[in-house]
Design an enzyme around this catalytic site. Structure first.
Site, mmCIF file in Angstrom:
data_model
loop_
_atom_site.group_PDB
_atom_site.id
_atom_site.type_symbol
_atom_site.label_atom_id
_atom_site.label_comp_id
_atom_site.label_asym_id
_atom_site.label_seq_id
_atom_site.Cartn_x
_atom_site.Cartn_y
_atom_site.Cartn_z
ATOM 1 N N LYS A 1 0.910 -3.299 5.017
ATOM 2 C CA LYS A 1 0.070 -4.085 4.277
ATOM 3 C C LYS A 1 0.699 -5.373 3.345
ATOM 4 C CE LYS A 1 -3.906 -4.078 4.029
ATOM 5 N NZ LYS A 1 -5.040 -3.071 3.437
ATOM 6 N N SER B 1 0.545 -1.132 -0.043
ATOM 7 C CA SER B 1 -0.057 -0.004 -0.032
ATOM 8 C C SER B 1 0.994 1.064 -0.215
ATOM 9 C CB SER B 1 -0.843 -0.112 1.175
ATOM 10 O OG SER B 1 -1.275 1.177 1.586
ATOM 11 N N ARG C 1 -33.234 -17.893 -37.182
ATOM 12 C CA ARG C 1 -31.973 -16.967 -36.678
ATOM 13 C C ARG C 1 -32.727 -16.026 -35.794
ATOM 14 N NH1 ARG C 1 -29.525 -15.329 -40.916
ATOM 15 N NH2 ARG C 1 -28.457 -17.759 -40.651
ATOM 16 N N ASN D 1 -1.337 -7.416 1.098
ATOM 17 C CA ASN D 1 -2.740 -7.724 0.257
ATOM 18 C C ASN D 1 -2.206 -9.049 -0.547
ATOM 19 O OD1 ASN D 1 -3.988 -5.653 1.580
ATOM 20 N ND2 ASN D 1 -3.036 -4.226 -0.019
#
Lengths: 459, 459, 459, 459
Positions: free
Chosen positions: C278, C272, C311, C280
């Protein structure tokens, strides 16, 4: 058999979407139409009352409408016939003329759906109101209960549990407001006859429509909405938002109740027959079992909005059960949530312990801000980064790690940053920013919602 | 009350997904487990039979499992307790040990779901087989019934109705094959105990699992699949494919039965209480009311496959009702389709009339091909294009329009193209290409499916 | 601009679903058709090669097909015109006749979609194979790495991490098998002309179709499948299963990487900018950002299977982007997963610490089983339940709690159950049941999948 | 390459959801935040202007943010770094402090999403306004253009085409009103920092948030809504409603343009390269190709609302592309619809001819009403029913069929019902009921919408 297998879990709310409720709602529509017809002078005096007197679901117990429903594609024609047959012999001749006047089956089913929706929304709003009140209480109680804020499932920076519940509260209030709005502005009668012209009534159609709306206390729409299903989408979206709002605390509680986190507990967690230590957050789990279904029911209804000409060949029929399901599930989830939140046990000590377990790492951002003016942002960031590595490796606090480094200690001394000052900076309570302001905003907004919704609710 | 309101329409198949069926399937799982435990020497002789003797849903009529289900989050613990209580007093001591041995609630519910799925697939396959047989008959009968092929809802070039039904047949057969495959290769017992280790059984877990699979005639999986839900996705996708396969004829029939097209009719169309002329294709409409829901139930189940650790907190619970719904709806739609196709009325004259209504315009491509060698592709295209405009404007045939133009008539004479030759070219039957070959392929593939599926079905 | 904003995250796989890839796949279809026509004697010698030589997407860079695509509703007519224009002047006259012979736009787009699907499946299978290999390695490495099994997000009983990864492996292998199967049995050319009769080819349609299939190494279907979209559902369901299979480890890893659990870590977690601590689990998070979308893309495609006549007017068009998206997302998620699993860091010590943190409570079931023979199941259960309460309250081990209770200690003495014996029973390793057997089964099944899939893959 | 393959069809609206637009929206958020910080005294004077001057997407052309985005899981950190680098050397020191102040990546992406949403809604509202105006014109022009009302794809009773378009108009107006409402009440900035406390700003967080909202002319929310995604659901539901509103005329037009119905035509239908007679309603078809996807994108976003703690691990990431897609598709569909409706060609003669083709059968209900007073409802119904059978069989009018029956003719004579009277009753124009009243209501409601929406739109 009385054993509703999954119903015990998924039909816990006060919304009534049973067969009986649907039939009664259809009968209520028919009798309101009879009264409206009488008021418009299109049916003889007394016919409204005569129809109303017999339009009771308990009079149908011995009827079998199912087979007939299958042959016409919906239950209304058989219901109309049965209802007519219930009129007393002497009144039949006249009152029968008032039954189903100008209507098509869809008029009855759609209007009944709106009645079911209104009753369900009332039930849901009641439970959401209870849930919101519990949230407000939790918010006030735990405004200062410090815990780790978690982003991407990682501890990030400190918050308080009151801020968490303020977030739950705000979402609940938003969902309540929208449900209330949908009830007030989108629940309308359906009355258009075979193709939306009310042809059998000549030019009296709109007048009867308005009277029917009056009888049922629903809105009179601009036009019959046989194939304009935006009302259904609005309703379903509001219900889905309510599910999202109750799914949020449920999701958080399952996570906060994890063995390793253990910050909250349900008041009556579920046990296991074989594992006596298990404390399953049953309510939260079951709520998620509801809310995960809502988006798909919403999609079913939204996709069904592509309807042909003046009545859809299939798409309308695809709405009936899903709308019932969505009303039932939202009500059930709201009921579970009201209970869940009113009994939630919060372990403030554990919250603090989990926060402290990382030795102040969550305060790294704050410490950096403290050091930056003295030594520049870049160097401060580097020193702190180094210290976080050391703190983790040696299982010591971030403050100790900073002072353990001779160079850093020297710099701190140069910068006149004392250990006490640093310790203060490491206190989570010093880094809560706008927490209290946000909590106050949420509680204030909640009071506004209470005020706005309260007087408009029928007594 | 006996009035199943929408059930009359949406629960018409032989699949049994009722509360009773679910309870019996759970009881069947428990009794099979008791017998497996006995066979593995983990329960005393006779205990399997003792449990089996009392594991009957009709013994539960006076029980109320609902409240207990809500407190534990699923109905199994209460069911186990009730089942144990049903054992005769003298046998209880021993046979009770065989009940629920090593199992967790999810083992019972997931295995029961597979039993429900198997019974439902059988029911669906039976109806799809009937539907396919009707399609094959229609295909043979109408192999030469010329009609307008329609693309983008516009008439395009000629086809035959037999080619249309061959297309329906091929899709039905593909869906049958896949359902059959899923039944044979994906329906497995679930048996892993609390967290997938079958710890209480020591090293006998896999052995008991294999015996349980044997008792229930389901597959023994490589591993317990508590949080590996690919089987559920495979099952749901196969059901959704079956819905797509029956939705196709339903969609076509609603279109072909339009007042303005009127090429097919249902054998028992639905009337209207007020409009005596209405001939609603009720079955086709109601089928679409089923099939439009399948994709969303599939999505519900696929989204629920994101399951945590060794048992999901909510996602698993979100599967129960949707899986039941999808099985029920597919079976019901298949049942409606079997009836719809067996009674379909085909108006070959009207098909021909609709084809001729555009005065040969659908043959423009063919006429161009006839003229091209003589005068070059470009000029041929221009001449024919001009003629189609004239034919439409003057409401005359394309042949007449070509000869009405002096220049064109001269060119045709130069090219030795006679009016007779041109008329022949305008006959739709001369422009059917591979229609018969494709029909033959579809019927041949159908026979293969019949052969492949037949012997593997239980007698 | 080169900054693909979300593409950096969601287009990481080797599947190529770009505009260029689609155009090339359409050109490949056209050139294969030209060669097929030549082989069938419907186009002059050399025309196949002539068309193939110019059917290259890099020859189209200066063309603008977009406007034309909008006016006809699809890009094929403009592409055909452009392709024809690319032929060298001298060859044009003849080779041009081989272009688009008998085909309709849908033939080209559907066949191109199958080519894109095949390339994507190859890419996905390669990444899933890598992921599965990593899972197998993790399974072998951590077969004995004891950890807490978690159900409903609560610690339940001990398992090993190898059993967790064996579960991931089994799901990956099931998904691979199904994708492989779909590639082998469901990817077919589309070639039916305007309305599925291949009328311009007379009776040579099926022959050319078979040759086209041969040229492209795709299956020749029983019939053109213009409005039978079961192949698309099968393909989309297999892709969704693959997403479910990779979503499972991603979900588990986000949970196991939680700060409070910390049992696994990504090799390159994301930082971060402001919070240096952090870590993550970016890959796992981003994978979930892919996999959560798959069920809805599947639903889009399944719902689009309701197609009209020969179609569809809209439903077919609704498939194009979602199918592209689903192929791209599955490939991207598989690619992320291959990386995620190959670098996964496992903290066995932390796993053990988390397991021990509850002082043996997870062994309560096992202890009960030990005591039951001596004192009866009921009393054993009560003693243990009482001890678990004490162990939690006093933060002592379950064994100590049992002996701390005088009455219990006496009973244990009476029953000749020593403290040592009890300690042994409390060792998680004594309560792993069939863990090793299941792991062996999963690895063995994996080897079978490797063997089954290997030889069939193109070299 | 410039050939946007499907984009030509599906990106036709003025909504800009390109990479460039997203990047610019993020840059706009960052520069607005810098200005807000300056206004709050948290950044030096001039820093807002300095950042704003360089926050231009065209300055990023040579940057590659993709790789960095993949390593952090979103593009913001790299963007912030790049933006900082763009500041002129002398200003960097100070202005850099204003960049990203207190923000987290999600703040930037969510706020950018709201900016993209606002621009898209503007574009959509403009096109829907044009479409509604065309509908109003059609409604006025064709208020009296009689046609068959069709229910369940069967002719039912007469209506006028103006009533059909009034229905389209009402839905378009409802969708516009809701989109307008969402724009006005639900588009809010996101600004909460790492975990929703704006900790780095001390107690100035809410002030800066309000200033940021002011700078961007978005709402300031009660709380940061990082994991409260009800705004996204509201937005997505409103977009889906808009898709439903434009999907309705598209569906009707494909049906009304069928060769056999031919009541409306597009102004520029699409041709076929091989079938010169084809007049494909390309716009209507392509619109359905858009609108069929919306419900599933809505479901994706609603399902993604289950978000963990203070930032979701995957569910948030799953929103980005689907929200972009939904905005783009709604805008594109609205653009197509504006064109489609403005050029719609209506064949009133054909409408009348189709109505008359059933020889008055649609008037059966009306005739019955005429006869009932004279001979009782039951007998009237029977006579008419018999006559409808005869009329159909003999291809004569219902009136002729009634008089052709001697018995009936006698009864009619007895009842003094003349053939003239009957003929009058059979005129569709005598059985239009409230058609004109409903049309007037719709037009009046439309004027209200115009008035309500007009002044609030930015100039």
């Amino acid at each position: 058999m009385s054993n509703s297998l999954f119903g015990a879990l998924f039909d816990r709310g006060a919304a009534d979407t049973s067969n009986e409720a649907w039939l009664q709602a259809m009968l209520d529509t028919e009798s309101a139409l009879a009264r409206a017809a009488e008021r418009a002078g299109l049916a003889p005096p007394g016919s409204g009352a005569a129809v109303t007197a017999v339009a009771r679901v308990d009079f149908l117990v011995n009827e079998n409408l199912s087979a007939a429903a299958a042959s016409t594609g919906n239950p209304v024609p058989a219901l109309v016939k049965t209802l007519t047959g219930l009129l007393p012999a002497d009144s039949t001749a006249h009152a029968a003329d008032a039954i189903h006047l100008g209507a098509t089956s869809q008029d009855i089913i759609d209007t009944a759906a709106m009645l079911i929706a209104r009753q369900s929304i009332e039930a849901i709003l009641t439970d959401l109101s209870t849930a919101a009140a519990s949230c407000a209480t939790l918010t006030r109680t735990h405004a200062d209960t410090v815990m780790a804020g978690r982003t991407l499932l990682q501890q990030a920076v400190p918050i308080t549990f009151g801020l968490v519940t303020a977030g739950w509260l705000t979402a609940l209030d938003e969902a309540r407001r929208r449900l209330h709005e949908v009830r007030a502005t989108r629940l309308a009668i359906q009355y258009g006859g075979a193709a939306g012209t009310l042809a059998p009534l000549g030019d009296k159609g709109p007048q009867v429509a308005d009277l029917l709306a009056d009888e049922l206390d629903l809105l009179a729409p601009t036009l019959p909405w046989h194939t304009n299903r935006l009302r259904v989408i609005d309703l379903a979206a509001a219900l889905t938002s309510a599910c999202a709002a109750v799914g949020k605390p449920a999701r958080d509680i399952t996570l906060l109740a994890q063995t390793e986190v253990a910050e909250v507990h349900e008041s009556s967690p579920g046990g296991s027959s074989t594992m006596p230590h298990k404390q399953n957050p049953v309510a939260a789990i079951v709520i998620l079992g509801h809310t995960k279904r809502a988006p798909h029911l919403l999609a079913t209804l939204a996709a069904a909005a592509e309807q042909e000409h003046q009545r859809a060949a299939g798409a309308w029929h695809a709405e009936w059960e899903p709308l019932s399901d969505l009303l039932r599930l939202t009500s059930s989830a709201a009921s579970w949530t009201a209970d869940l939140l009113s009994g939630l046990k919060v372990d403030a000590a554990r919250m603090r312990a989990n926060l402290d377990a990382t030795h102040g790492l969550l305060m790294a951002e704050h410490v950096t801000a403290l050091l930056a003016p003295a030594m520049g942002r870049l160097e401060a960031h580097q020193l702190v980064a180094r210290a976080t590595v050391r703190a983790t490796a040696e299982d010591i606090s971030l403050a100790d790690a900073l002072f353990a480094d001779e160079q850093t200690a020297a710099k701190l001394a140069d910068s006149k940053i004392s250990q006490l000052q640093l310790q203060t900076t490491l206190a989570p309570t010093t880094y809560l920013g706008a927490t209290q302001q946000f909590i106050a905003r949420a509680l204030s907004a909640h009071e506004e919602v209470e005020a706005d919704l309260a007087p408009k609710r029928p007594t």
